[in-house]
Design an enzyme around this catalytic site. Structure first.
Site, PDB file in Angstrom:
ATOM      1  N   LYS A 242     -11.951  -1.920   6.628  1.00 43.28           N
ATOM      2  CA  LYS A 242     -10.977  -2.675   7.698  1.00 43.28           C
ATOM      3  C   LYS A 242     -11.557  -2.815   9.109  1.00 43.28           C
ATOM      4  O   LYS A 242     -11.824  -3.819   9.389  1.00 43.28           O
ATOM      5  CB  LYS A 242      -9.508  -2.433   7.665  1.00 43.28           C
TER       6      LYS A 242
ATOM      7  N   TRP B  89       0.790  -1.365   0.048  1.00 46.22           N
ATOM      8  CA  TRP B  89      -0.146  -0.080   0.013  1.00 46.22           C
ATOM      9  C   TRP B  89       0.911   1.290  -0.098  1.00 46.22           C
ATOM     10  O   TRP B  89       0.647   2.063  -0.477  1.00 46.22           O
ATOM     11  CB  TRP B  89      -0.929   0.141   1.198  1.00 46.22           C
TER      12      TRP B  89
ATOM     13  N   ASP C 166      -1.556   6.677   6.524  1.00 48.56           N
ATOM     14  CA  ASP C 166      -2.453   5.699   5.761  1.00 48.56           C
ATOM     15  C   ASP C 166      -2.960   4.760   7.207  1.00 48.56           C
ATOM     16  O   ASP C 166      -1.684   4.044   7.498  1.00 48.56           O
ATOM     17  CB  ASP C 166      -2.176   4.732   4.804  1.00 48.56           C
TER      18      ASP C 166
HETATM   19  C1  LIG Z   1      -7.011  -1.933   2.111  1.00 51.30           C
HETATM   20  C2  LIG Z   1      -6.170  -0.979   2.092  1.00 51.30           C
HETATM   21  C3  LIG Z   1      -5.963   0.107   1.257  1.00 51.30           C
HETATM   22  C4  LIG Z   1      -6.903   0.251  -0.109  1.00 51.30           C
HETATM   23  O1  LIG Z   1      -8.237   0.672   0.369  1.00 51.30           O
HETATM   24  P1  LIG Z   1      -9.168   1.103  -0.853  1.00 51.30           P
HETATM   25  O2  LIG Z   1     -10.221   1.262   0.213  1.00 51.30           O
HETATM   26  O3  LIG Z   1      -9.554  -0.639  -1.284  1.00 51.30           O
HETATM   27  O4  LIG Z   1      -8.713   1.685  -1.787  1.00 51.30           O
HETATM   28  C5  LIG Z   1      -4.829   1.016   1.570  1.00 51.30           C
HETATM   29  N1  LIG Z   1      -4.127   1.243   2.544  1.00 51.30           N
HETATM   30  C6  LIG Z   1      -4.209   0.098   3.459  1.00 51.30           C
HETATM   31  C7  LIG Z   1      -3.328   0.081   4.446  1.00 51.30           C
HETATM   32  C8  LIG Z   1      -5.105  -0.793   3.131  1.00 51.30           C
HETATM   33  O5  LIG Z   1      -5.313  -1.777   4.353  1.00 51.30           O
END
Ligand SMILES: *Cc1c(COP(=O)(O)O)cnc(C)c1O
Length: 360
Positions: A195, A101, A171
């Site tokens: 998540k 990511w 993030d």
């Molecule tokens: C799942 C995830 C993403 C991507 O998320 P989307 O909503 O599908 O764009 C980005 N960063 C992390 C840490 C993730 O776990």
């Protein structure tokens, strides 16, 4: 009806109380005579839903007054572009690459400016977090970027990098609300909610007010300017209203649990149960450096791909779902987010013990 234990990395398990309450309110929300899905986002009823959600999130995370909370769309992935478009004034940023990511975010930012990868753990398939206490930060960097919890690899920053005064952007998709954080240490905290908070379709951005400006990269679409959404309190256009409503219910659930200190203690207990088992197992093995282990995502392997496959299949038959590891790592991964009950991890460990006895 019988629910499985769902170890999916995302979209992921939600608290049963929240789902039940949403089901009860599905046809008639609070005497409004309609579902939250059906109501105007400009009406009084929805305004109260979004205001309460924001207030509860602010209380949970102790968000300072000089930060805005935005409820946006486009997933975490859209932030990979939105961050450089809004923050890259010098067109330079430093990225710490600890997984797929972060790597994707860095690649996207490189479309808009110069990206310096100031640290990486790719040399050992992202199985650790590099020491970030004294990195060389680029003098002209607009910000330093991290992915705080690496969903795929199961690592987590236990200490934030020393950014030497630069803005930190994080993030937190897969560790959002899993433990207390000091918001004031960040310029931007963001995450997709699917998540650890709510249904896919909402991304929450917590951003320091002075970073919200009209001075964005030329050509930045209106919808991708933080200012657009900040000025209208996330109601510039139709927001993901039903998703925000569910997030609000999860915030209440976390508050009722005693807030993020209590949530953290609960998460530590759950993770300890699984890691302690892995550490003494003769068949299973964790794939991550113990000091950098995530409380949320726990990857493990047997070392034998066929046995891994058998495990995932038999676990599914035992109603332990979605334990297959990410395709880039293989093996297994148990995501044990806030809404996974302790009993779910107990059931997993009991199943692993039995599988070990049968297959060793
Ligand atoms: C799942 C995830 C993403 C991507 O998320 P989307 O909503 O599908 O764009 C980005 N960063 C992390 C840490 C993730 O776990």
């Amino acid at each position: 009806m019988s629910r499985v234990y769902n170890f999916s990395a995302g979209p992921a398990v939600l608290p049963e109380e929240v789902l039940k309450s949403a089901a009860e309110e599905m046809l008639d929300y609070n005497g409004s005579g309609m579902s939250v899905m059906e109501m105007s986002h400009r009406g009084k009823v929805f305004q109260e839903i979004i205001d309460t959600a924001e207030a509860d999130l602010r209380e949970l995370m102790n968000i300072p007054d000089n930060y805005k909370v935005l409820f946006l769309q486009g997933g975490a992935s859209q932030q990979f572009a939105m961050i450089p478009m809004n923050l890259m004034k010098n067109k330079v940023a430093d990225y710490i690459v600890t997984g797929q990511w972060a790597k994707k975010a860095a690649a996207e930012a490189a479309k808009y400016g110069k990206v310096n990868k100031i640290a990486s753990s790719e040399d050992k398939t992202f199985s650790y977090i590099p020491d970030c206490s004294d990195l060389t930060i680029s003098e002209d960097a607009d910000y330093v970027y991290i992915c705080e919890n690496n969903t795929i690899y199961g690592t987590k920053f236990k200490a934030l990098p020393n950014t030497k005064g630069k803005i930190l952007v994080a993030d937190v998709s897969s560790c959002f609300l899993s433990e207390p954080v000091d918001v004031s240490k960040y310029g931007v905290i963001y995450g997709g909610v699917q998540k650890n908070i709510g249904p896919a379709g909402v991304v929450i951005v917590i951003i320091r007010e002075d970073l919200i400006t009209e001075d964005v990269l030329p050509g930045t679409p209106t919808m991708l300017m933080y200012k657009t959404h900040a000025d209208e309190n996330s109601l510039y256009n139709t927001p993901p209203s039903y998703g925000i409503y569910i997030c609000g219910k999860v915030f209440k659930w976390l508050k009722n649990m005693g807030g993020l200190e209590a949530v953290k203690a609960r998460n530590e207990n759950k993770a300890k149960l699984l890691y302690d088992f892995l550490d003494q197992s003769k068949l299973f093995k964790g794939t991550v450096e113990p000091k950098d282990r995530s409380l949320m995502n726990v990857p493990f392997i047997t070392g034998n791909a066929e046995l891994d496959e058998k495990f995932v299949k038999e676990a599914k038959a035992a109603r332990l779902e979605n334990l297959k590891g990410h395709r880039s790592v293989g093996g297994m991964r148990a995501s044990i987010y806030n809404a996974m009950p302790y009993e779910g991890v107990e059931a997993l460990v009991a199943f692993m013990k039995k599988f070990e006895e049968e297959n060793l």
